[in-house]
Write a protein that holds these residues in place. Structure first.
Motif, PDB file in Angstrom:
ATOM      1  N   ARG A  18       0.831  -1.208   0.000  1.00 44.00           N
ATOM      2  CA  ARG A  18       0.000   0.000   0.000  1.00 44.00           C
ATOM      3  C   ARG A  18       0.864   1.257   0.000  1.00 44.00           C
ATOM      4  O   ARG A  18       0.618   2.190  -0.768  1.00 44.00           O
ATOM      5  CB  ARG A  18      -0.937   0.002   1.201  1.00 44.00           C
ATOM      6  CG  ARG A  18      -2.084  -0.960   1.096  1.00 44.00           C
ATOM      7  CD  ARG A  18      -3.000  -0.855   2.335  1.00 44.00           C
ATOM      8  NE  ARG A  18      -3.951  -1.918   2.345  1.00 44.00           N
ATOM      9  CZ  ARG A  18      -3.814  -3.056   3.045  1.00 44.00           C
ATOM     10  NH1 ARG A  18      -2.753  -3.258   3.796  1.00 44.00           N
ATOM     11  NH2 ARG A  18      -4.736  -3.982   2.992  1.00 44.00           N
ATOM     12  N   PRO A  25      -6.099   2.106   2.763  1.00 44.27           N
ATOM     13  CA  PRO A  25      -6.419   0.871   3.490  1.00 44.27           C
ATOM     14  C   PRO A  25      -7.480  -0.001   2.812  1.00 44.27           C
ATOM     15  O   PRO A  25      -7.416  -1.217   2.882  1.00 44.27           O
ATOM     16  CB  PRO A  25      -6.925   1.357   4.842  1.00 44.27           C
ATOM     17  CG  PRO A  25      -6.406   2.742   4.979  1.00 44.27           C
ATOM     18  CD  PRO A  25      -6.256   3.288   3.595  1.00 44.27           C
ATOM     19  N   ASP A  26      -8.449   0.612   2.135  1.00 46.47           N
ATOM     20  CA  ASP A  26      -9.520  -0.155   1.501  1.00 46.47           C
ATOM     21  C   ASP A  26      -9.196  -0.562   0.064  1.00 46.47           C
ATOM     22  O   ASP A  26      -9.981  -1.265  -0.568  1.00 46.47           O
ATOM     23  CB  ASP A  26     -10.828   0.643   1.504  1.00 46.47           C
ATOM     24  CG  ASP A  26     -11.359   0.871   2.902  1.00 46.47           C
ATOM     25  OD1 ASP A  26     -11.100   0.033   3.786  1.00 46.47           O
ATOM     26  OD2 ASP A  26     -12.040   1.889   3.107  1.00 46.47           O
ATOM     27  N   ASP A  27      -8.058  -0.110  -0.437  1.00 43.32           N
ATOM     28  CA  ASP A  27      -7.701  -0.379  -1.833  1.00 43.32           C
ATOM     29  C   ASP A  27      -7.121  -1.770  -2.057  1.00 43.32           C
ATOM     30  O   ASP A  27      -7.037  -2.215  -3.202  1.00 43.32           O
ATOM     31  CB  ASP A  27      -6.673   0.648  -2.327  1.00 43.32           C
ATOM     32  CG  ASP A  27      -7.223   2.051  -2.357  1.00 43.32           C
ATOM     33  OD1 ASP A  27      -8.449   2.213  -2.522  1.00 43.32           O
ATOM     34  OD2 ASP A  27      -6.432   3.005  -2.207  1.00 43.32           O
ATOM     35  N   PRO A  29      -7.928  -5.215  -0.412  1.00 45.59           N
ATOM     36  CA  PRO A  29      -8.607  -6.123   0.513  1.00 45.59           C
ATOM     37  C   PRO A  29      -8.045  -7.544   0.390  1.00 45.59           C
ATOM     38  O   PRO A  29      -8.498  -8.331  -0.438  1.00 45.59           O
ATOM     39  CB  PRO A  29     -10.070  -6.037   0.076  1.00 45.59           C
ATOM     40  CG  PRO A  29      -9.994  -5.733  -1.391  1.00 45.59           C
ATOM     41  CD  PRO A  29      -8.751  -4.900  -1.577  1.00 45.59           C
ATOM     42  N   ALA A  67     -14.048   0.989  -3.397  1.00 49.73           N
ATOM     43  CA  ALA A  67     -14.360  -0.294  -2.756  1.00 49.73           C
ATOM     44  C   ALA A  67     -15.517  -1.004  -3.459  1.00 49.73           C
ATOM     45  O   ALA A  67     -15.494  -2.220  -3.624  1.00 49.73           O
ATOM     46  CB  ALA A  67     -14.673  -0.077  -1.279  1.00 49.73           C
ATOM     47  N   ARG A  71     -15.485  -4.733  -5.184  1.00 52.46           N
ATOM     48  CA  ARG A  71     -16.476  -5.777  -4.873  1.00 52.46           C
ATOM     49  C   ARG A  71     -17.176  -6.261  -6.140  1.00 52.46           C
ATOM     50  O   ARG A  71     -17.367  -7.457  -6.331  1.00 52.46           O
ATOM     51  CB  ARG A  71     -17.505  -5.269  -3.857  1.00 52.46           C
ATOM     52  CG  ARG A  71     -17.011  -5.207  -2.439  1.00 52.46           C
ATOM     53  CD  ARG A  71     -18.157  -4.947  -1.456  1.00 52.46           C
ATOM     54  NE  ARG A  71     -18.915  -3.745  -1.761  1.00 52.46           N
ATOM     55  CZ  ARG A  71     -18.609  -2.519  -1.343  1.00 52.46           C
ATOM     56  NH1 ARG A  71     -17.536  -2.341  -0.591  1.00 52.46           N
ATOM     57  NH2 ARG A  71     -19.362  -1.479  -1.666  1.00 52.46           N
TER      58      ARG A  71
END
Length: 87
Positions: A18, A25-27, A29, A67, A71
């Motif tokens: 990262r 942080p959400d890039d 998963p 995000a 998904r």
């Protein structure tokens, strides 16, 4: 140095990735990506897992990179893998 990363070091490796790639942080998963790779490896073939994960990431990035895009791309690839031999 070991050739393989122990499972408990994934968070540390993810943090390094990262930082180096300028991701939030959400890039990245990790659990979602690993589940995708496992689904493709079981449903299609093990060698298809890495480039399928890359394709999902590329598609998510081209769609905007959020995000929700991650998904959606992962869900699409996972569904393709589930349907691969079902017909």
């Amino acid at each position: 140095m070991s050739e393989h990363l122990p499972p408990e070091a994934l968070d540390e490796w993810g943090a390094v990735l990262r930082e180096r790639l300028g991701l939030g942080p959400d890039d990245l998963p990790i659990d979602v990506i690993l589940d995708l790779a496992a689904d493709v490896a079981r449903g299609v073939a093990r060698p298809a897992a890495p480039f399928s994960a890359f394709a999902a990431g590329l598609a998510a990035g081209l769609a905007g990179g959020g995000a929700e895009h991650i998904r959606d791309a992962v869900a699409a690839v996972t569904q393709l893998a589930a349907d691969w031999h079902a017909s």
